[in-house]
Design a protein around this motif. Structure first.
Motif, PDB file in Angstrom:
ATOM      1  N   GLN A 111     -29.941  26.413   0.456  1.00 28.53           N
ATOM      2  CA  GLN A 111     -31.168  27.217   0.464  1.00 28.53           C
ATOM      3  C   GLN A 111     -31.531  27.713  -0.931  1.00 28.53           C
ATOM      4  O   GLN A 111     -32.710  27.827  -1.268  1.00 28.53           O
ATOM      5  CB  GLN A 111     -30.992  28.382   1.442  1.00 28.53           C
ATOM      6  CG  GLN A 111     -30.901  27.913   2.894  1.00 28.53           C
ATOM      7  CD  GLN A 111     -30.445  28.993   3.846  1.00 28.53           C
ATOM      8  OE1 GLN A 111     -29.637  29.857   3.480  1.00 28.53           O
ATOM      9  NE2 GLN A 111     -30.931  28.957   5.076  1.00 28.53           N
ATOM     10  N   MET A 122     -36.538  27.072   4.177  1.00 25.66           N
ATOM     11  CA  MET A 122     -35.160  27.547   4.235  1.00 25.66           C
ATOM     12  C   MET A 122     -34.336  26.894   5.307  1.00 25.66           C
ATOM     13  O   MET A 122     -33.152  26.655   5.156  1.00 25.66           O
ATOM     14  CB  MET A 122     -35.150  29.067   4.444  1.00 25.66           C
ATOM     15  CG  MET A 122     -35.519  29.864   3.246  1.00 25.66           C
ATOM     16  SD  MET A 122     -34.315  29.792   1.925  1.00 25.66           S
ATOM     17  CE  MET A 122     -35.057  28.623   0.832  1.00 25.66           C
ATOM     18  N   ASN A 123     -34.948  26.584   6.425  1.00 17.77           N
ATOM     19  CA  ASN A 123     -34.176  26.048   7.549  1.00 17.77           C
ATOM     20  C   ASN A 123     -34.604  24.643   7.938  1.00 17.77           C
ATOM     21  O   ASN A 123     -34.375  24.195   9.037  1.00 17.77           O
ATOM     22  CB  ASN A 123     -34.284  26.986   8.757  1.00 17.77           C
ATOM     23  CG  ASN A 123     -33.588  28.298   8.505  1.00 17.77           C
ATOM     24  OD1 ASN A 123     -32.432  28.324   8.094  1.00 17.77           O
ATOM     25  ND2 ASN A 123     -34.304  29.378   8.685  1.00 17.77           N
ATOM     26  N   GLU A 124     -35.254  23.952   7.020  1.00 18.15           N
ATOM     27  CA  GLU A 124     -35.686  22.589   7.328  1.00 18.15           C
ATOM     28  C   GLU A 124     -34.515  21.638   7.222  1.00 18.15           C
ATOM     29  O   GLU A 124     -33.583  21.895   6.490  1.00 18.15           O
ATOM     30  CB  GLU A 124     -36.796  22.172   6.371  1.00 18.15           C
ATOM     31  CG  GLU A 124     -38.088  22.968   6.615  1.00 18.15           C
ATOM     32  CD  GLU A 124     -39.158  22.579   5.617  1.00 18.15           C
ATOM     33  OE1 GLU A 124     -38.922  21.717   4.769  1.00 18.15           O
ATOM     34  OE2 GLU A 124     -40.245  23.172   5.701  1.00 18.15           O
ATOM     35  N   MET A 170     -34.356  15.683   1.618  1.00 21.73           N
ATOM     36  CA  MET A 170     -33.012  15.850   2.167  1.00 21.73           C
ATOM     37  C   MET A 170     -32.930  15.488   3.635  1.00 21.73           C
ATOM     38  O   MET A 170     -31.861  15.548   4.240  1.00 21.73           O
ATOM     39  CB  MET A 170     -32.546  17.295   1.962  1.00 21.73           C
ATOM     40  CG  MET A 170     -32.261  17.661   0.518  1.00 21.73           C
ATOM     41  SD  MET A 170     -30.938  16.685  -0.232  1.00 21.73           S
ATOM     42  CE  MET A 170     -29.506  17.359   0.616  1.00 21.73           C
ATOM     43  N   THR A 171     -34.056  15.118   4.240  1.00 18.06           N
ATOM     44  CA  THR A 171     -34.008  14.714   5.639  1.00 18.06           C
ATOM     45  C   THR A 171     -33.397  13.326   5.788  1.00 18.06           C
ATOM     46  O   THR A 171     -33.068  12.903   6.885  1.00 18.06           O
ATOM     47  CB  THR A 171     -35.412  14.706   6.262  1.00 18.06           C
ATOM     48  OG1 THR A 171     -36.237  13.815   5.499  1.00 18.06           O
ATOM     49  CG2 THR A 171     -36.020  16.101   6.239  1.00 18.06           C
TER      50      THR A 171
END
Lengths: 74, 167
Positions: free
Chosen positions: A5, A72-74, A18-19
């Motif tokens: 994060q 932040m939370n992806e 980053m996925t």
């Protein structure tokens, strides 16, 4: 606030990259040695964040978490 | 006792019918976790701890400190493993990876489960120099904000295995 994060707070566009495991701009690693996650690979042309920058991000987050909602939370 | 057949660093066992043990001396291990392990959030690779040994023929697996396999015989090794994950986040990606000498060597299947638990399986073949090369299992958690739990204390669900398969 974890290391991922903090990095995304500096380079928000990396969240989308980053996925995928392939061509990720950086890689984090935890060797269970008590140190937690660290940056084991940095593949982006932009400079790798320094510890000073990461610490600064955490200080800012502690002062105002609302500044860091995006990605932040992806 | 009668010896096996040796060529280079390879020794094949002499059959019992010929006075041997019938048992291979090539490294082989099977280890499992004796407790749950919490994996932290943050899209990264975390080493998996394996504290219990089902077998470790050459005492090459460190199940105390570094949770890694350092084979003392050079050659090609088959690695396999399984992780049972609970408290996972649906549509998050998870994977098993094998690290060689602290660096990512092979990544496993990437799952995006829809429930709250899943089982990851993995197999790969890697070469070892028989002295300094070492191998560890890591888990990839693709969720930035939420960790997960590796279910332990069950050798049928969470384990790491390796076997010498050739020179």
């Amino acid at each position: 606030m974890n290391l991922y994060q903090k990095i995304i707070a500096i380079y928000p566009d990396m969240a989308g990259q980053m996925t995928s495991l392939a061509n990720a701009p950086f890689r984090l690693q935890d060797d269970l040695d008590g140190q937690g996650f660290y940056i084991s690979e940095w593949n982006d042309q932009r400079p790798q964040p320094t510890q000073e920058q990461l610490d600064f991000i955490e200080q800012m987050y502690n002062l105002n978490p609302n500044l860091f909602n995006g990605g932040m939370n992806e | 006792m009668a010896q096996g057949f040796t060529k280079g660093n390879i020794t094949l066992p002499l059959p019992i019918t010929q006075g041997g043990t019938g048992v291979s001396t090539q490294p082989s291990f099977s280890v499992y976790s004796n407790a749950n392990q919490t994996v932290g959030a943050g899209i990264g690779y975390t080493k998996v701890s394996f504290q219990s040994e089902s077998w470790d023929t050459n005492s090459n697996f460190d199940s105390t400190t570094n949770y890694r396999f350092t084979p003392t015989i050079a050659g090609t090794y088959l690695f396999s493993g399984s992780l049972y994950l609970s408290t996972i986040v649906a549509t998050t990606r998870y994977s098993i990876a094998i690290y060689k000498n602290g660096t990512l060597a092979k990544n496993g299947c990437l799952l995006q489960p829809s429930g709250t638990d899943t089982v990851l399986n993995f197999a790969c073949i890697l070469q070892a120099n028989g002295s300094t090369d070492y191998f560890s299992m890591y888990i990839y958690n693709g969720n930035a904000g939420t960790g997960c739990t590796i279910y332990g204390n069950d050798a049928t669900l969470t384990y790491f295995q390796g076997q010498w398969v050739g020179p």
